[in-house]
Design a protein around this motif. Structure first.
Motif, short mmCIF file in Angstrom:
data_model
loop_
_atom_site.label_atom_id
_atom_site.label_comp_id
_atom_site.label_asym_id
_atom_site.label_seq_id
_atom_site.Cartn_x
_atom_site.Cartn_y
_atom_site.Cartn_z
N ARG A 1 27.44 88.45 83.83
CA ARG A 1 28.66 88.43 82.91
C ARG A 1 28.87 86.15 83.33
O ARG A 1 29.84 86.89 85.14
N CYS A 2 28.59 86.04 83.13
CA CYS A 2 29.18 84.24 83.92
C CYS A 2 30.78 83.92 83.27
O CYS A 2 30.96 83.54 82.39
N GLY A 3 31.11 83.90 85.51
CA GLY A 3 32.90 83.38 85.00
C GLY A 3 33.38 82.24 84.26
O GLY A 3 34.46 82.19 84.14
N ALA A 4 31.91 81.45 83.76
CA ALA A 4 33.04 80.10 83.27
C ALA A 4 32.62 80.17 82.40
O ALA A 4 32.80 79.18 81.06
N CYS A 5 31.27 80.01 81.76
CA CYS A 5 30.54 80.10 80.16
C CYS A 5 30.66 81.45 79.39
O CYS A 5 30.65 81.29 78.14
N GLY A 6 30.95 82.32 80.51
CA GLY A 6 30.95 84.22 79.79
C GLY A 6 29.46 83.99 79.17
O GLY A 6 29.59 85.29 78.78
N VAL B 1 23.25 80.28 90.54
CA VAL B 1 24.44 79.84 89.65
C VAL B 1 23.82 80.13 87.83
O VAL B 1 22.18 80.05 87.89
N CYS B 2 24.47 80.35 87.35
CA CYS B 2 24.09 79.94 86.18
C CYS B 2 23.46 79.60 85.17
O CYS B 2 22.84 78.32 85.35
N LYS B 3 21.89 80.36 84.50
CA LYS B 3 21.70 79.06 83.95
C LYS B 3 21.60 78.26 82.97
O LYS B 3 20.67 77.77 82.03
N TYR B 4 22.08 78.81 82.66
CA TYR B 4 23.20 78.34 80.49
C TYR B 4 24.20 77.12 80.81
O TYR B 4 23.32 76.48 80.39
N CYS B 5 24.95 77.59 82.11
CA CYS B 5 25.81 75.97 82.02
C CYS B 5 25.58 75.33 83.74
O CYS B 5 26.88 73.90 83.35
N TYR B 6 24.96 75.69 84.25
CA TYR B 6 24.63 75.14 85.93
C TYR B 6 26.14 75.22 86.48
O TYR B 6 25.92 74.50 87.30
#
Ligand SMILES: [Zn+2]
Lengths: 138, 334
Positions: free
Chosen positions: A24-29, A38-43
């Protein structure tokens, strides 16, 4: 041509391959699977929390690999079955993954049909069994 | 401390072959099942073990499992324990105590007994027992006709209501030449004297069962279900009758007709089957057998029906038949 994956590389991915551990991404969830640097959703997100995925999802797309089209590590399976289906699954938690399907229904695979992850032998190389997930009709 | 089975799990491969397929392909079949379970080409005893264990662990907190014991006569590696594979696949605690049992069809009850013992050595609440087997031999060996595949799993707990373990009695001794396999060989061998094999089965199992019943000051009639090790159904049924068991007591625990010979799983899968209908207060007896190594009889009493006794019936009904040629392909014999 086969896509050789070394044992150390496979080993590092054991939690995701054996039991679908995502991040689970800490920035966008949003949930990343397979895990990324690096999160593939929020980069932006680079810190993650491990989450156990349910293994449930639906068929997003599919294809059938004919015997002759199989990469060498799947040749024995293709010889046994003649052909085998590969599907893209949209997991309940959001990510899409590609995997083989076991026990496809006689009437054919349908987009949107519910599936669940099962633990199977994916292939064997250097005498080492590579276990991982496939999907079966749910 | 009371130790009870509080949950069960089952896996049966979807593929089946009917005995009739053997009759039409070979003209005969050495085993008297109706049909049997067949592993798919991407299945082995470990994939079946994971499926059965997940079934048993559904709704339980896996972080509270402190013991993992495993049994099979057909592990995919001769050297390399498979507990680590299961720990990862199930997401178990990394400090789990493990033991692995093989080499004989008696391994299933050995794994259950080992888990009961190891449970005393952990602070955790649960022990997981996984028995998964698919006896294997080349198709030209008569005994192979009966070989099926199945897995079952049990969660044991400290001082929780469930199927309480009451005691065990064993009979052990040397018997030569029955069902053995040499290192590096894929075929199972046997001296092939049926009367000798039956005599050993009868003596070992009878001694274990009658010893257990007398140790617990019971009679066989006190048991609602008596589940025998079923390497073939006839021998098991004949011995049960000789010991004084009724058909009603042994009927529900019989699995051979549907699965064939499932080795170390035999009586434990039968236990999963009877648990689907057992009622509070019922006493259950199971007996294992390993050729050349004896028998173990275990007694249980059901205090409260299990919330999850495993999906035996659902797995039994989920099936797809294959013919003999496809069967040989699955076995990579052609
Ligand atoms: Zn993100």
């Amino acid at each position: 041509m086969g896509a050789h994956i070394s044992i150390p590389m496979y080993q590092r991915a054991v939690p995701q391959r054996y039991r679908l551990v995502g991040q689970r991404c800490g920035a966008c969830g949003k949930i990343n699977f397979p895990p990324k640097a690096v999160c593939k959703y929020c980069y932006q997100g680079t810190s993650f929390e491990d989450v156990q995925l349910s293994g449930r999802g639906t068929v997003y797309s599919y294809t059938v690999i004919a015997g002759g089209g199989a990469p060498p590590e799947f040749a024995a399976e293709a010889r046994c079955k003649g052909s085998y289906p590969v599907i893209i699954v949209e997991l309940a938690e959001g990510p899409r993954v590609i995997a083989q399907m076991v026990n496809p229904p006689e009437e054919g695979i349908a987009i949107g049909m519910p599936v669940k992850a099962v633990f199977r032998k994916i292939y064997e190389e250097e005498g080492v069994i590579r276990y991982g997930f496939k999907f079966s009709p749910a | 401390m009371t130790k009870s089975i509080i949950s069960g799990g089952v896996y049966l491969p979807t593929l089946r072959i009917k005995r009739d397929e053997y009759l039409s392909a070979l003209g005969s079949c050495s085993a008297a099942m109706r049909e049997k379970t067949v592993m798919d080409i991407d299945e082995d005893v470990i994939t079946m073990a994971v499926a059965a264990a997940r079934d048993a662990l559904a709704d339980l907190d896996v972080s509270r499992v402190g013991v993992l014991t495993l049994a099979s006569t057909n592990f995919p590696y001769q050297e390399k324990a498979l507990a680590g594979t299961l720990v990862e696949a199930l997401g178990l605690d990394k400090h789990v105590l493990t033991s692995q049992h093989g080499n004989s069809t008696i391994a299933g009850t050995e794994a259950l007994l080992a888990a009961l013992g190891l449970l005393e050595q952990t602070e955790q609440q649960y022990a997981l027992v996984v028995v998964s087997d698919a006896p294997t031999s080349g198709p030209d060996v008569d005994m192979e006709h009966g070989f099926g595949a199945a897995a079952c799993a049990f969660v044991l707990a400290k001082d929780e209501p469930g199927l309480a373990f009451e005691g065990v009695y064993a009979q052990s001794g040397e018997t030569m030449g029955l069902r053995y396999r040499l290192p590096g060989e894929t075929d199972i061998r046997d001296i092939g004297v049926k009367a000798f094999a039956t005599l050993d089965y009868n003596e070992m199992v009878k001694a274990a069962v009658t010893g257990l019943v007398s140790k617990l000051n019971r009679n066989l009639a006190d048991y609602r279900h008596i589940v025998m090790h079923q390497a073939d159904a006839k021998t098991a049924a004949a011995l049960a009758k000789k010991m004084g068991c009724s058909d009603v007591q042994t009927k529900e625990g019989s699995v051979f007709a549907d699965t064939g010979d499932i080795g170390a799983c035999s009586s434990l899968l039968g236990l999963c089957r009877v648990l689907e209908s057992a009622a509070s207060g019922d006493c259950l007896l199971i007996s294992s057998y390993g050729s050349g190594s004896g028998s173990q009889a275990l007694s249980f009493r059901l205090q409260a029906p299990l919330k999850n006794s495993g999906s035996f019936q659902a797995r039994l009904e989920d099936k797809k038949y294959i013919g003999y040629i496809q069967y040989l392909k699955q076995k990579r014999s052609i």
